[in-house]
Write a protein that holds these residues in place. Structure first.
Motif, PDB file in Angstrom:
ATOM      1  N   ILE A   1     -48.109 -12.350 -19.072  1.00 48.20           N
ATOM      2  CA  ILE A   1     -47.996 -12.880 -20.432  1.00 48.20           C
ATOM      3  C   ILE A   1     -48.996 -12.109 -21.287  1.00 48.20           C
ATOM      4  O   ILE A   1     -50.196 -12.169 -21.033  1.00 48.20           O
ATOM      5  N   LEU A   2     -48.507 -11.389 -22.282  1.00 45.17           N
ATOM      6  CA  LEU A   2     -49.386 -10.624 -23.160  1.00 45.17           C
ATOM      7  C   LEU A   2     -49.629 -11.392 -24.445  1.00 45.17           C
ATOM      8  O   LEU A   2     -48.695 -11.724 -25.174  1.00 45.17           O
ATOM      9  N   SER A   3     -50.900 -11.662 -24.730  1.00 43.52           N
ATOM     10  CA  SER A   3     -51.266 -12.307 -25.988  1.00 43.52           C
ATOM     11  C   SER A   3     -51.334 -11.255 -27.092  1.00 43.52           C
ATOM     12  O   SER A   3     -51.995 -10.224 -26.951  1.00 43.52           O
ATOM     13  N   VAL A   4     -50.661 -11.540 -28.203  1.00 45.95           N
ATOM     14  CA  VAL A   4     -50.594 -10.607 -29.333  1.00 45.95           C
ATOM     15  C   VAL A   4     -51.107 -11.316 -30.580  1.00 45.95           C
ATOM     16  O   VAL A   4     -50.505 -12.305 -31.014  1.00 45.95           O
ATOM     17  N   PRO A   5     -52.224 -10.864 -31.171  1.00 47.50           N
ATOM     18  CA  PRO A   5     -52.749 -11.531 -32.366  1.00 47.50           C
ATOM     19  C   PRO A   5     -51.726 -11.549 -33.498  1.00 47.50           C
ATOM     20  O   PRO A   5     -51.218 -10.498 -33.915  1.00 47.50           O
ATOM     21  N   GLY A   6     -51.440 -12.729 -34.011  1.00 44.40           N
ATOM     22  CA  GLY A   6     -50.437 -12.846 -35.061  1.00 44.40           C
ATOM     23  C   GLY A   6     -50.887 -12.292 -36.394  1.00 44.40           C
ATOM     24  O   GLY A   6     -50.061 -12.112 -37.301  1.00 44.40           O
ATOM     25  N   SER A   7     -52.173 -11.986 -36.520  1.00 45.39           N
ATOM     26  CA  SER A   7     -52.705 -11.451 -37.780  1.00 45.39           C
ATOM     27  C   SER A   7     -52.789  -9.929 -37.783  1.00 45.39           C
ATOM     28  O   SER A   7     -53.282  -9.352 -38.745  1.00 45.39           O
ATOM     29  N   SER A   8     -52.296  -9.287 -36.711  1.00 43.86           N
ATOM     30  CA  SER A   8     -52.402  -7.827 -36.612  1.00 43.86           C
ATOM     31  C   SER A   8     -51.027  -7.169 -36.622  1.00 43.86           C
ATOM     32  O   SER A   8     -50.335  -7.164 -35.593  1.00 43.86           O
ATOM     33  N   PRO A   9     -50.602  -6.594 -37.738  1.00 43.34           N
ATOM     34  CA  PRO A   9     -49.310  -5.897 -37.757  1.00 43.34           C
ATOM     35  C   PRO A   9     -49.240  -4.770 -36.719  1.00 43.34           C
ATOM     36  O   PRO A   9     -48.174  -4.537 -36.141  1.00 43.34           O
ATOM     37  N   ARG A  10     -50.365  -4.109 -36.473  1.00 40.79           N
ATOM     38  CA  ARG A  10     -50.365  -3.001 -35.499  1.00 40.79           C
ATOM     39  C   ARG A  10     -50.082  -3.516 -34.092  1.00 40.79           C
ATOM     40  O   ARG A  10     -49.263  -2.939 -33.359  1.00 40.79           O
ATOM     41  N   PHE A  11     -50.740  -4.598 -33.699  1.00 38.76           N
ATOM     42  CA  PHE A  11     -50.519  -5.137 -32.360  1.00 38.76           C
ATOM     43  C   PHE A  11     -49.137  -5.767 -32.223  1.00 38.76           C
ATOM     44  O   PHE A  11     -48.520  -5.704 -31.154  1.00 38.76           O
ATOM     45  N   ILE A  12     -48.640  -6.363 -33.296  1.00 36.97           N
ATOM     46  CA  ILE A  12     -47.286  -6.925 -33.262  1.00 36.97           C
ATOM     47  C   ILE A  12     -46.266  -5.817 -33.028  1.00 36.97           C
ATOM     48  O   ILE A  12     -45.346  -5.958 -32.208  1.00 36.97           O
ATOM     49  N   ALA A  13     -46.430  -4.705 -33.715  1.00 37.59           N
ATOM     50  CA  ALA A  13     -45.506  -3.585 -33.530  1.00 37.59           C
ATOM     51  C   ALA A  13     -45.618  -3.001 -32.126  1.00 37.59           C
ATOM     52  O   ALA A  13     -44.609  -2.657 -31.495  1.00 37.59           O
ATOM     53  N   LYS A  14     -46.836  -2.895 -31.613  1.00 34.24           N
ATOM     54  CA  LYS A  14     -47.041  -2.316 -30.286  1.00 34.24           C
ATOM     55  C   LYS A  14     -46.436  -3.186 -29.190  1.00 34.24           C
ATOM     56  O   LYS A  14     -45.998  -2.678 -28.145  1.00 34.24           O
ATOM     57  N   ALA A  15     -46.376  -4.492 -29.426  1.00 37.93           N
ATOM     58  CA  ALA A  15     -45.852  -5.399 -28.409  1.00 37.93           C
ATOM     59  C   ALA A  15     -44.431  -5.045 -27.994  1.00 37.93           C
ATOM     60  O   ALA A  15     -44.021  -5.307 -26.856  1.00 37.93           O
ATOM     61  N   GLU A  16     -43.680  -4.443 -28.890  1.00 37.95           N
ATOM     62  CA  GLU A  16     -42.299  -4.088 -28.558  1.00 37.95           C
ATOM     63  C   GLU A  16     -42.222  -3.047 -27.449  1.00 37.95           C
ATOM     64  O   GLU A  16     -41.177  -2.891 -26.827  1.00 37.95           O
ATOM     65  N   THR A  17     -43.320  -2.339 -27.173  1.00 35.07           N
ATOM     66  CA  THR A  17     -43.309  -1.273 -26.162  1.00 35.07           C
ATOM     67  C   THR A  17     -43.967  -1.684 -24.857  1.00 35.07           C
ATOM     68  O   THR A  17     -44.071  -0.862 -23.942  1.00 35.07           O
ATOM     69  N   VAL A  18     -44.425  -2.922 -24.743  1.00 36.04           N
ATOM     70  CA  VAL A  18     -45.198  -3.351 -23.569  1.00 36.04           C
ATOM     71  C   VAL A  18     -44.290  -4.109 -22.596  1.00 36.04           C
ATOM     72  O   VAL A  18     -43.589  -5.040 -23.006  1.00 36.04           O
ATOM     73  N   PRO A  19     -44.294  -3.735 -21.303  1.00 38.64           N
ATOM     74  CA  PRO A  19     -43.377  -4.350 -20.343  1.00 38.64           C
ATOM     75  C   PRO A  19     -43.867  -5.670 -19.761  1.00 38.64           C
ATOM     76  O   PRO A  19     -43.813  -5.906 -18.551  1.00 38.64           O
ATOM     77  N   ALA A  20     -44.359  -6.563 -20.609  1.00 37.06           N
ATOM     78  CA  ALA A  20     -44.757  -7.896 -20.144  1.00 37.06           C
ATOM     79  C   ALA A  20     -43.520  -8.776 -19.999  1.00 37.06           C
ATOM     80  O   ALA A  20     -42.541  -8.618 -20.731  1.00 37.06           O
TER      81      ALA A  20
END
Length: 282
Positions: free
Chosen positions: A5-24
């Motif tokens: 389970i990958l936690s993605v900060p909801g306040s970070s557009p950069r991390f939200i975009a990166k989440a699409e590439t992570v195989p969690a």
């Protein structure tokens, strides 16, 4: 099977975009601890948009809202419950009444969004001694509940003790539900992370929470059956079924006795192996 389970900060557009590439196995957009109070409203809107646009590739999309006592939970859920959301990861669950109340509110929101009743699942964070004491009642509180996560750092703090490197002395795996271990805060210490993951797996956990994308593949590997485990299970199942067809209820495989409980354990390893997904986003 939920392992990572990958936690993605909801306040970070950069991390939200990166989440699409992570195989969690689960992408959990966070509205709680990683979001400053003045950013909560903006983060809700960003996470709702992320849920709408997340690729439908087999990964699950969850949101971690603020806890019930924060006064923010209802606004969080009203913003993010929508088609595309698989579940919520509810923090600071100390007693079963919390899940019962949230379950009722989710039903109302599902009906407003024309979603089937019960379609939004829940995972619960157990983060206190009170939560551990009530864990059996918590696990039975809602049919939406699919897993529990143990926040070892918060749990240790509630006891007034410190975690060891593995955290295993604070860990428990409730029967009947998937148990997911909490996060490791030492991001650069891969050996410590691997050690912690393997330790809690031995206690019955089936996954671990990640706070950095580099931890995801370690978790996926740590909580998948090894080649040796699969080979053992295949050999045991084949030998036991052949013997059973001849009316024999206990056999020896590689010098070890195999009876019905061992056979069922081997079948469980094979089911576990078959259920493990390794999504690799394009």
């Amino acid at each position: 099977m939920i392992r990572s389970i990958l936690s993605v900060p909801g306040s970070s557009p950069r991390f939200i975009a990166k989440a699409e590439t992570v195989p969690a196995d689960v992408i959990a957009f966070d509205l709680e601890d990683s979001v400053a109070p003045q950013e909560k409203a903006a983060a809700r809107a960003a996470v709702a948009q992320a849920v709408d646009g997340f690729p439908k590739d087999g990964r699950l999309v969850y949101v971690r809202p603020n806890d019930l006592d924060s006064g923010l939970l209802e606004d969080d859920l009203a913003a993010v419950v929508r088609p595309g959301l698989d579940g919520i990861h509810l923090p600071k669950v100390h007693r079963p009444a919390t899940l019962i109340r949230v379950d009722h509110y989710l039903t109302l929101l599902e009906r407003l969004c024309a979603l089937p009743d019960g379609s939004i699942r829940m995972m619960a964070w157990i983060e206190s001694a009170e939560g551990v004491a009530n864990v059996e009642a918590i696990c039975a509180a809602s049919p939406r509940l699919v897993a529990v996560s143990v926040g070892s750092e918060d749990y240790a703090a509630s006891l007034g003790v410190s975690r060891s490197a593995s955290g295993a002395e604070l860990a428990f795996a409730p029967a009947g539900l998937v148990a997911i271990d909490g996060a490791e805060t030492a991001l650069a210490d891969r050996d410590r992370f691997w050690q912690a993951a393997r330790a809690v797996r031995q206690l019955g956990y089936r996954g671990k929470f990640c706070i950095h994308p580099d931890q995801v593949r370690l978790v996926n590997d740590a909580f998948a059956p090894s080649g040796a485990e699969r080979d053992w299970a295949e050999k045991v199942v084949a030998a036991f079924e052949a013997a059973r067809d001849q009316g024999i209820g206990a056999i020896t495989v590689d010098g070890s006795m195999v009876d019905l409980p061992i056979y069922e354990r081997a079948r469980g390893v094979l089911r576990w192996s078959e259920s493990v997904r390794r999504p690799v986003p394009s």
